[in-house]
Design an enzyme around this catalytic site. Structure first.
Site: not given
Ligand code: IMP
Ligand code: MG
Length: 177
Positions: A104-106, A108-109, A132, A153, A166
Site C-alpha cells: 500500500d504505502t510501501g 512496511t516493505l 496499490k 480497501f 481473512r
Molecule cells: P503499507 O505499509 O502501507 O504498504 O501496508 C502494508 C500492510 O497494510 C499490508 O501488509 C496489510 O496488512 C495492510 N493493508 C494495506 N492495504 C490494505 C487493504 O486494502 N486491506 C487490508 N489490509 C491492507
C-alpha cells in the site's frame, strides 16, 4: 462499525487468484532454478497466499515467517512499523524472497527490506499478491505482483479489517458506506 459481509463487493474471484498464483509460481520456479531459496512470509495477512504460492513453486525451498505490524486498526496506515517476531535463521549468502499480501504505502516493505538487506543475502526480492501503486509513499522495488488494483480497501484471502474477513476465499472491496 458494522463488519457485515454484505458490505463486501467481489473484486478477484477464487479462480482468478488461483490462475494468477499458478503463473507466479511458474515464473519464480524458473527464476530460482538451482538456487538456495529462502522464502519469508509476512504474517498474518499472507497465510493463504503463502500456502498457495509456495505449493506452486516446484523447487526445494526453506519456509520462514516474520511478523510486522503497520496498522493500529482501521483502514489507514499509522506510518509506524513494528517487528513483532523475526526470521529465526540466517539468510546470509542465500536468495531471499519476501512474500507479502499487499503493498500500500510501501512503508512496511521499506522497513523489512532494509532490515533484511543488512543481513547480506545473495539477493532479496519481493512478491506481493496485490499492489496499490497510487498509494505509495516510499519507493520500494516489488519484483512480482499478482494484481495491481485501484485505491480500494480490500478484504479476504488473508486481508483483514480489524481482524475479520481473512478467511474469505476471494478478494472483495470493503465499502463502509
Ligand atoms: P503499507 O505499509 O502501507 O504498504 O501496508 C502494508 C500492510 O497494510 C499490508 O501488509 C496489510 O496488512 C495492510 N493493508 C494495506 N492495504 C490494505 C487493504 O486494502 N486491506 C487490508 N489490509 C491492507
Ligand atoms: Mg500484511
Amino acid at each position: 462499525m458494522v463488519k457485515s459481509r454484505s458490505r463486501i463487493y467481489p473484486l478477484l474471484s477464487e479462480e482468478q487468484i488461483r490462475l494468477r498464483v499458478r503463473e507466479l509460481g511458474t515464473q519464480i520456479t524458473s527464476d530460482y532454478a538451482g538456487k538456495d531459496l529462502v522464502v519469508i512470509g509476512l504474517l498474518n495477512g499472507v497465510y493463504p497466499f503463502f500456502a498457495d504460492l509456495t505449493r506452486a513453486i516446484d523447487l526445494d525451498l526453506d519456509v520462514n515467517f516474520m511478523r510486522v505490524a503497520s496498522y493500529g486498526g482501521g483502514t489507514e496506515s499509522t506510518g509506524e512499523v513494528k517487528i513483532i517476531f523475526d526470521v529465526d535463521k540466517s539468510i546470509r549468502g542465500r536468495h531471499a524472497l519476501v512474500i507479502e499480501d499487499i503493498v500500500d504505502t510501501g512503508l512496511t516493505l521499506f522497513k523489512v527490506r532494509n532490515l533484511l538487506m543488512d543481513r547480506e543475502p545473495a539477493s532479496l526480492k519481493i512478491v506481493t499478491l496485490l499492489d496499490k501503486p497510487s498509494r505509495r509513499r516510499v519507493k520500494v522495488p516489488v519484483d512480482y505482483v499478482g494484481f495491481a488494483i485501484e485505491d480500494h480497501f480490500v478484504v479476504g484471502y488473508g486481508l483483514d479489517l480489524e481482524g475479520l474477513h481473512r478467511n474469505l476465499p476471494y478478494v472483495g472491496i470493503y465499502n463502509p458506506a
